[in-house]
Design a protein around this motif. Structure first.
Motif, short mmCIF file in Angstrom:
data_model
loop_
_atom_site.label_atom_id
_atom_site.label_comp_id
_atom_site.label_asym_id
_atom_site.label_seq_id
_atom_site.Cartn_x
_atom_site.Cartn_y
_atom_site.Cartn_z
N TRP A 55 46.25 21.81 14.97
CA TRP A 55 45.61 21.31 16.19
C TRP A 55 45.00 22.50 16.90
O TRP A 55 45.71 23.39 17.35
N LYS A 56 43.69 22.57 16.94
CA LYS A 56 43.01 23.72 17.52
C LYS A 56 41.76 23.26 18.26
O LYS A 56 40.97 22.45 17.74
N ASP A 57 41.60 23.78 19.50
CA ASP A 57 40.40 23.47 20.31
C ASP A 57 40.18 21.98 20.44
O ASP A 57 39.05 21.48 20.28
N ALA A 58 41.26 21.24 20.70
CA ALA A 58 41.23 19.80 20.94
C ALA A 58 40.81 19.00 19.71
O ALA A 58 40.45 17.83 19.82
N ARG A 59 40.88 19.60 18.53
CA ARG A 59 40.52 18.92 17.30
C ARG A 59 41.65 19.04 16.28
O ARG A 59 42.29 20.08 16.18
N LEU A 60 41.86 17.96 15.54
CA LEU A 60 42.74 18.04 14.38
C LEU A 60 41.93 18.59 13.23
O LEU A 60 40.84 18.08 12.92
N ARG A 61 42.42 19.64 12.61
CA ARG A 61 41.68 20.30 11.54
C ARG A 61 42.48 20.26 10.24
O ARG A 61 43.69 20.52 10.24
N ALA A 62 41.79 19.93 9.15
CA ALA A 62 42.39 19.90 7.83
C ALA A 62 41.91 21.13 7.07
O ALA A 62 40.70 21.32 6.88
N LEU A 63 42.85 21.97 6.64
CA LEU A 63 42.53 23.22 5.97
C LEU A 63 43.02 23.19 4.52
O LEU A 63 44.04 22.58 4.21
N GLU A 64 42.28 23.87 3.66
CA GLU A 64 42.71 24.05 2.28
C GLU A 64 43.92 25.00 2.29
O GLU A 64 43.84 26.10 2.82
N ALA A 65 45.03 24.57 1.71
CA ALA A 65 46.28 25.31 1.86
C ALA A 65 46.22 26.71 1.26
O ALA A 65 46.86 27.62 1.77
N ARG A 66 45.46 26.91 0.20
CA ARG A 66 45.44 28.20 -0.46
C ARG A 66 44.44 29.18 0.15
O ARG A 66 44.60 30.40 0.02
N THR A 67 43.42 28.67 0.81
CA THR A 67 42.38 29.56 1.34
C THR A 67 42.26 29.52 2.85
O THR A 67 41.68 30.43 3.45
N GLY A 68 42.76 28.46 3.50
CA GLY A 68 42.59 28.31 4.94
C GLY A 68 41.22 27.79 5.34
O GLY A 68 40.93 27.65 6.52
N MET A 69 40.36 27.52 4.36
CA MET A 69 39.02 27.01 4.67
C MET A 69 39.10 25.59 5.23
O MET A 69 39.88 24.77 4.75
N GLU A 70 38.30 25.34 6.25
CA GLU A 70 38.33 24.03 6.91
C GLU A 70 37.60 22.98 6.07
O GLU A 70 36.46 23.17 5.68
N VAL A 115 40.57 14.98 18.62
CA VAL A 115 41.69 14.16 19.10
C VAL A 115 41.99 14.41 20.57
O VAL A 115 42.74 13.66 21.19
N GLY A 116 41.41 15.47 21.15
CA GLY A 116 41.64 15.77 22.55
C GLY A 116 42.64 16.89 22.75
O GLY A 116 43.37 17.27 21.83
N ASP A 117 42.65 17.42 23.99
CA ASP A 117 43.59 18.49 24.31
C ASP A 117 44.93 17.88 24.72
O ASP A 117 45.14 16.67 24.67
N ALA A 118 45.87 18.75 25.14
CA ALA A 118 47.21 18.28 25.48
C ALA A 118 47.19 17.26 26.61
O ALA A 118 47.93 16.27 26.58
N ALA A 119 46.34 17.49 27.61
CA ALA A 119 46.29 16.56 28.75
C ALA A 119 45.81 15.18 28.32
O ALA A 119 46.38 14.16 28.72
N SER A 120 44.79 15.14 27.48
CA SER A 120 44.26 13.84 27.04
C SER A 120 45.17 13.16 26.02
O SER A 120 45.01 11.98 25.74
N CYS A 121 46.12 13.91 25.48
CA CYS A 121 47.10 13.34 24.55
C CYS A 121 48.42 13.03 25.24
O CYS A 121 49.46 12.89 24.58
N GLY A 122 48.40 12.94 26.55
CA GLY A 122 49.59 12.55 27.30
C GLY A 122 50.64 13.63 27.41
O GLY A 122 51.80 13.34 27.71
N GLY A 123 50.25 14.89 27.16
CA GLY A 123 51.21 15.97 27.27
C GLY A 123 52.23 16.03 26.16
O GLY A 123 53.29 16.64 26.32
N VAL A 124 51.93 15.40 25.03
CA VAL A 124 52.82 15.43 23.87
C VAL A 124 52.06 15.93 22.65
O VAL A 124 50.83 15.83 22.60
N PRO A 125 52.74 16.48 21.65
CA PRO A 125 52.05 17.02 20.48
C PRO A 125 51.38 15.93 19.64
O PRO A 125 51.82 14.78 19.63
N VAL A 126 50.36 16.32 18.92
CA VAL A 126 49.77 15.46 17.91
C VAL A 126 50.70 15.43 16.71
O VAL A 126 51.21 16.46 16.28
#
Length: 390
Positions: free
Chosen positions: A159-174, A180-191
């Motif tokens: 979860w980075k910059d209000a976005r859910l990001r899917a990364l390649e596990a071996r390279t870290g490439m997005e 999905v929104g920041d913490a405030a827009s997510c009700g103050g709970v984790p994604v």
């Protein structure tokens, strides 16, 4: 008192199995991990116990605030360093210095993923500790072991910059990202995320549930609830008529069944408020959920309540189901075993402290940890008393 194998002992359990209890010198936390003939628990250090006798085979020299067992290795962190030990003998394979305090560690398919204080996420080669990639500015709002990066298959979700990001596990490439929104827009709970074998990742962001294509990042459907979710969704394969779908519970204790294809709300049933971050358990056509001080079992197809069992304290961790029995621990210091079909109490064990994490059921044996600094191995059918502490 010691116990030898008897007709009441688990017929498919480890050779020479007998009930046992192992007492630690420090507090035990988390859920035990069973791999092969060893059980691993964290009590400051990692302890490896023989599943059949409870005898300790080894313990680590270092503190392990986080631990993962995968691919014949124990991966752990004492905070500033990440290390790997041989899972069979405990000798060190490698050790590296992290750039910041490690609060989360996961291992899967030869990759170790860590989350560090201040927004860092790193990927490491599991065999030798080589750093594969690193990202900054991620997961900054919630830095707990349960809220860290998630690794599933060959994909890491952050979860980075209000976005859910899917990364390649071996390279870290997005591979993709979705707002999905920041913490405030997510009700103050984790994604929270649940990657499912149907090719979708099911995402909880506050009061919202999303079905996102794992490969392309396209949203299949969106569901809005009136209250926030604290735990990840649970996925059950198959059509809705046989109990397939997406199941989850909000903090008020309302359990939802969503159609995995359309996101339509099939049914919702109120239980009682729950602060648990554990997902509901769907198995055998039933939904089991620990809410407050009770365990509820609902029919997965219709939502019809099957039974409710009240413990003497808050349900700890998640119930586990094996061989027609439900096992769970409570803050009232008791480990309970119920009949999965009717909810009748089969046996219970009173310990000297609240049960920590979730119990593990393997081969007719139930393993559980308690804040009385003990690890217990019990006959899943009858419970039995425990043997001498070792």
């Amino acid at each position: 008192v010691t116990y030898s194998r008897s007709p009441a002992s688990p017929p498919d359990g480890p050779a020479h199995w007998r009930p046992w209890r192992f007492r630690m010198s420090n507090d035990v936390w988390g859920t035990p991990v069973v791999a092969g003939d060893l059980l691993y628990v964290t009590s400051f250090e990692v302890h490896a116990l023989d599943v059949a006798t409870g005898r300790r085979q080894f313990k680590t020299k270092d503190v392990a605030w986080t631990m993962a067992v995968d691919g014949g290795l124990i991966h752990g962190s004492d905070g500033p360093t990440v290390y790997a030990l041989d899972a069979a003998g405990g000798h060190e394979r490698w050790r590296v210095q992290a750039d910041a305090w490690v609060y989360s560690l996961k291992a899967r398919r030869g990759t170790v993923v860590t989350g560090t204080r201040g927004g860092g996420v790193q990927g490491w080669e599991a065999s030798n500790g080589e750093k594969l990639w690193e990202i900054t500015g991620a997961q900054t709002d919630f830095e707990t072991p349960e809220s860290g990066p998630v690794i599933h298959g060959d994909t890491v979700y952050i979860w980075k910059d209000a976005r859910l990001r899917a990364l390649e596990a071996r390279t870290g490439m997005e591979r993709w990202s979705y707002p999905v929104g920041d913490a405030a827009s997510c009700g103050g709970v984790p994604v929270r995320v649940c990657a499912a074998p149907d090719g979708h990742v099911y995402v909880v962001a506050g009061t919202r549930v999303l079905a996102v294509d794992i490969d392309a990042g396209m949203v299949r459907w969106h569901f809005e609830a009136p209250a926030v979710f604290l735990s990840a969704p649970a996925f059950a394969p198959g059509p809705a008529v046989t109990g397939g779908g997406v199941y989850l519970a909000d903090y008020l204790g309302t359990v939802y069944a969503l159609d995995a294809t359309t996101g339509k709300d099939r049914w919702r049933i109120a239980t009682e408020s729950r602060q648990s971050i554990e997902p509901v358990l769907v198995t055998g056509g039933n939904v089991h959920v620990g809410s407050g001080s009770a365990v509820y079992t609902l029919d997965a197809v219709t939502g019809t309540p099957m039974w409710r069992f009240a413990a003497g304290g808050e349900v700890m961790g998640s119930p586990v189901v094996a061989d027609g029995r439900v096992h769970f621990g409570s803050a009232d210091h008791v480990l309970y075993t119920l009949d999965a079909a009717g909810g009748q109490l089969r046996w219970k064990l009173a310990t000297g402290g609240e049960i920590t994490g979730s119990p593990v059921a393997r081969g007719g044996v139930v393993y559980a940890c308690s804040k009385d600094r003990c690890v217990y191995a019990l006959d899943a059918v009858k419970g039995t008393a425990t043997g001498r502490a070792r």
